[in-house]
Design a protein around this motif. Structure first.
Motif, short mmCIF file in Angstrom:
data_model
loop_
_atom_site.label_atom_id
_atom_site.label_comp_id
_atom_site.label_asym_id
_atom_site.label_seq_id
_atom_site.Cartn_x
_atom_site.Cartn_y
_atom_site.Cartn_z
N PRO A 90 0.81 -1.23 0.00
CA PRO A 90 0.00 0.00 0.00
C PRO A 90 0.84 1.28 0.00
N THR A 91 2.05 1.18 0.53
CA THR A 91 2.94 2.35 0.59
C THR A 91 3.68 2.59 -0.72
N ASP A 92 3.53 1.68 -1.69
CA ASP A 92 4.14 1.85 -3.01
C ASP A 92 3.09 2.38 -3.97
N PHE A 93 3.43 3.45 -4.67
CA PHE A 93 2.47 4.06 -5.59
C PHE A 93 3.23 4.92 -6.58
N PHE A 94 2.54 5.76 -7.33
CA PHE A 94 3.21 6.62 -8.30
C PHE A 94 3.91 7.76 -7.57
N ALA A 95 5.22 7.66 -7.50
CA ALA A 95 6.05 8.70 -6.92
C ALA A 95 7.28 8.81 -7.81
N ASN A 96 7.80 9.99 -7.94
CA ASN A 96 8.96 10.18 -8.83
C ASN A 96 9.76 11.39 -8.39
N SER A 97 10.81 11.66 -9.08
CA SER A 97 11.66 12.81 -8.73
C SER A 97 11.63 13.88 -9.81
N GLY A 98 10.65 13.78 -10.71
CA GLY A 98 10.54 14.80 -11.75
C GLY A 98 11.69 14.72 -12.74
N ILE A 99 11.80 15.71 -13.58
CA ILE A 99 12.87 15.74 -14.57
C ILE A 99 14.21 15.86 -13.86
N GLY A 100 15.21 15.16 -14.39
CA GLY A 100 16.54 15.19 -13.79
C GLY A 100 17.48 16.14 -14.51
N THR A 101 18.71 16.18 -14.05
CA THR A 101 19.72 17.05 -14.65
C THR A 101 21.01 16.28 -14.88
N ALA A 102 21.49 16.35 -16.10
CA ALA A 102 22.74 15.66 -16.47
C ALA A 102 23.90 16.64 -16.46
#
Length: 428
Positions: free
Chosen positions: A308-320
């Protein structure tokens, strides 16, 4: 034989580059100036936090200057990025998603090893798990720095739930669909959807496959080892179809602003959104508005592969960081930046940061609760519009719209998406 990006002639792109504000093949950057090509708007809190820290750093480092070139319109940004990459003119820093195009740039040797960088400057353990896991490539390598940690929720109007006799937030997909019908029976729009930007289509399409298999179905789908015609794929399509019965009229043409207005005006009971838009749901003090609640991705209720604690989460666009441009100065600045960013971003600009704050958290409870949720995510749900190639995503968007206005069948949907994936893999 395919030519690498670096081997293409710079002179072929000079005219185009000039239109974007870059000169010819020679470097035009001032000594000590670091250029950051960013897909984020200059007004975004994360950019403001980075600029504040850069200005502090510059006070004790003579000649240092961080210069942003912000292009928040993503199609325009992507076009510029490709032009610069094709002519070997990428600046020191540039934003990118961990998508197939970026994977090609990494394979071509265009981006530094961020995992090694983090280790060298001693910040590896400072990041939330999601902020290093999300941008990790399929081979396990890390080539993108991140500055945000986002969580996606179903936001709801408490008054609408009360009027519909809904006493508890739905825990399963079946409960969610039942509640949506109850809401519809009261005359309110059950769920407002940003159909114009299409990304919510991909989330709803992927919810059932994620709960059934984790990210396994998507991982196999993108390399042609799974099919949208499979039981799991069809279950995802069927759920999207069921949900569409509760979207607002004309949802395919409704953009983010119109969708948010429907929700804020209480004409819609629920909307699906990420914490990048958290300011829309809080009051002037930064607290979650008293008439708004939220809940995470529901469960199947039986046979769930994920917690239940896993869902759609992300860190947005990254930087190279461009290969060969990680100078001692840039390396030192990044160490300084990550040492301060968590606290400055969260406490000064109310940005959910990728870096754990060192000091006390001074922001309202909702921000602390979101950080708690993010910290608990183990197996985050990968997003289809990043994992799949650009052409397949385009096909997927058209198929979603067509499916939901009854212009295509579920089998046609599956066949067209599978075909697009097969064409991409064949070309590769």
């Amino acid at each position: 034989m395919k030519l690498s990006f670096a081997k293409r002639a710079c002179t072929c792109a000079v005219a185009v580059l000039s239109l974007f504000g870059f000169g010819g093949c020679g470097s035009s950057q001032q000594s000590g100036t670091i250029t950051w090509l960013s897909a984020r708007p200059a007004s975004e809190g994360s950019i403001k936090a980075i600029k504040q820290i850069a200005n502090e750093y510059a006070k004790s480092h003579q000649g240092f200057k961080l210069e942003f070139q912000n292009i928040s319109d993503r199609p325009s940004y992507n076009q510029k990025l490709k032009v610069l990459a094709s002519s070997n003119r990428l600046p020191e820093l540039w934003d990118a998603d961990p998508d197939p195009y970026f994977a090609k740039l990494v394979k071509d040797g265009r981006a530094e090893d961020i995992g090694k960088l983090y280790k060298d400057i001693g910040v590896t353990n400072r990041f939330y798990h999601i902020s290093t896991k999300y941008p990790t490539m399929a081979d396990g390598s890390l080539h993108l720095m991140t500055f945000n940690a986002n969580a996606e929720y179903f936001w709801y109007n408490k008054d609408a739930f009360r009027k519909a006799g809904i006493a508890e937030e739905p825990k399963t997909f079946d409960e969610l669909l039942t509640d949506l019908q109850k809401l519809k029976d009261t005359g309110v729009i059950p769920i407002a959807l940003d159909g114009k930007d299409q990304w919510p289509f991909y989330r709803f399409l992927g919810m059932i496959p994620y709960r059934e298999t984790g990210n396994e179905f998507l991982a196999k789908l993108k390399v042609g080892k799974e099919s949208m015609a499979s039981p799991t794929g069809q279950a995802g399509i069927a759920f999207l179809q069921k949900m569409s019965a509760y979207f607002q009229p004309g949802f395919t043409n409704s953009d983010a602003t119109a969708t948010l207005n429907l929700f804020k005006s209480k004409r819609a009971a629920i909307t699906y959104d990420g914490t990048w838009n958290l300011p829309s749901y809080v009051d002037d003090s930064g607290n979650l508005k008293s008439d708004i609640g939220y809940f995470r991705l529901p469960m199947l209720g039986k046979g769930d592969k994920t917690a239940p604690t896993d869902f759609f989460a992300n860190s947005g666009i990254g930087t190279a960081v461009s290969k060969g441009k990680l100078t001692p100065q840039l390396k030192d600045f990044l160490k300084y930046l990550f040492g301060k960013y968590g606290d400055v971003a969260l406490n000064d600009y109310r940005v959910i940061p990728s870096v754990k704050p060192k000091g006390s958290v001074k922001t309202p409870r909702i921000y602390q609760d979101v950080l708690s949720d993010i910290a608990k995510v183990n197996d985050y749900a990968q997003v289809w519009d990043v994992q799949l190639d650009a052409n397949t995503v385009s096909v997927l968007g058209r198929q979603c719209q067509s499916l939901l206005v009854d212009n295509t069948s579920t089998h046609e949907f599956a066949a067209n998406v599978d075909k697009a994936i097969a064409q991409y893999n064949k070309a590769e």
